[in-house]
Design a protein around this motif. Sequence first.
Motif, PDB file in Angstrom:
ATOM      1  N   TYR A  97       0.976  -1.204  -0.124  1.00 54.20           N
ATOM      2  CA  TYR A  97       0.056   0.038   0.180  1.00 54.20           C
ATOM      3  C   TYR A  97       1.173   1.236   0.040  1.00 54.20           C
ATOM      4  CZ  TYR A  97      -3.968   2.846   1.367  1.00 54.20           C
ATOM      5  OH  TYR A  97      -4.986   3.964   1.505  1.00 54.20           O
ATOM      6  N   VAL A  98       1.114   1.946  -1.165  1.00 53.20           N
ATOM      7  CA  VAL A  98       1.935   2.987  -1.339  1.00 53.20           C
ATOM      8  C   VAL A  98       1.177   4.476  -1.583  1.00 53.20           C
ATOM      9  CG1 VAL A  98       4.082   3.878  -2.895  1.00 53.20           C
ATOM     10  CG2 VAL A  98       3.502   1.342  -2.456  1.00 53.20           C
ATOM     11  N   LEU A  99       1.537   5.390  -0.509  1.00 50.81           N
ATOM     12  CA  LEU A  99       1.166   6.562  -0.409  1.00 50.81           C
ATOM     13  C   LEU A  99       1.620   7.447  -1.740  1.00 50.81           C
ATOM     14  CD1 LEU A  99       0.645   7.201   3.277  1.00 50.81           C
ATOM     15  CD2 LEU A  99      -1.234   6.997   1.545  1.00 50.81           C
ATOM     16  N   LYS A 100       0.813   8.089  -2.556  1.00 50.64           N
ATOM     17  CA  LYS A 100       1.264   9.186  -3.566  1.00 50.64           C
ATOM     18  C   LYS A 100       1.421  10.549  -2.872  1.00 50.64           C
ATOM     19  CE  LYS A 100      -2.334   8.362  -6.293  1.00 50.64           C
ATOM     20  NZ  LYS A 100      -3.074   8.238  -7.292  1.00 50.64           N
ATOM     21  N   PRO A 101       2.402  11.249  -3.071  1.00 48.88           N
ATOM     22  CA  PRO A 101       3.388  10.940  -3.971  1.00 48.88           C
ATOM     23  C   PRO A 101       4.218  10.161  -3.133  1.00 48.88           C
ATOM     24  CG  PRO A 101       3.596  13.150  -3.282  1.00 48.88           C
ATOM     25  CD  PRO A 101       2.409  12.766  -2.704  1.00 48.88           C
ATOM     26  N   SER A 102       5.183   9.141  -4.007  1.00 44.18           N
ATOM     27  CA  SER A 102       5.936   8.203  -3.403  1.00 44.18           C
ATOM     28  C   SER A 102       7.302   8.330  -3.981  1.00 44.18           C
ATOM     29  CB  SER A 102       5.338   6.730  -3.307  1.00 44.18           C
ATOM     30  OG  SER A 102       5.371   6.532  -4.458  1.00 44.18           O
ATOM     31  N   ARG A 103       8.093   7.887  -3.153  1.00 48.54           N
ATOM     32  CA  ARG A 103       9.615   7.478  -3.822  1.00 48.54           C
ATOM     33  C   ARG A 103       9.306   6.453  -4.800  1.00 48.54           C
ATOM     34  NH1 ARG A 103      12.872   6.652   1.431  1.00 48.54           N
ATOM     35  NH2 ARG A 103      11.632   5.094   1.642  1.00 48.54           N
ATOM     36  N   PHE A 104      10.325   6.774  -5.908  1.00 47.58           N
ATOM     37  CA  PHE A 104      10.308   5.548  -6.746  1.00 47.58           C
ATOM     38  C   PHE A 104      10.757   4.300  -6.239  1.00 47.58           C
ATOM     39  CE2 PHE A 104      11.908   3.236 -10.506  1.00 47.58           C
ATOM     40  CZ  PHE A 104      10.804   3.218 -11.241  1.00 47.58           C
TER      41      PHE A 104
END
Length: 183
Positions: A97-104
Amino acid sequence: VVDDEEVIVSGLVRAMPWQKYGCEVVATATSGGEALKLLREKKPDILFTDICMPGQDGLAVLAAVRSEFAQMQVTILSGYPNFDYAQRAIELGVVSYVLKPSRFQLLEEALAKMAENLHELQQAQTAPPVLQGVFGGDGGLAAAQTGTEKAQNFIVKNALDYIRTHYAERLTLADVADAVYVS
């Protein structure tokens, strides 16, 4: 790759090192409804999807994915740090579950983990069945399950957990289906 922001879709498609993990992008979509149509047509192994989109949101797409494609590896992309969304996504078996903006780097780590999970599932399918667990002592069922069978029983397991937790209440099939995000 599914997101209602086309810049995110095109960015993921172009910037992610897909070949490094033995992957290729077979389709993109900008809505949940479009995504479900493409998922059923293309049957991909990996899905990156936004959680909040107009029409059918990412959680509805994820519930449908789990009922039709139990082994599909899913990462949720979200601009909403809402714990309820994350909790429901985890209940539906997302890998990340990745929050935007996120690190690549977080997105690439999610892709690496999904590719690794698929590799392990493929190995489990070719290996002879192994007794994974026995449920007993409470009048339960004894079951020998491979990794594939465990993935396919994800919804059934969650339904049984819900029933066990709410057994004292008046339950209907619709209640249980809603709790595990299926119709």
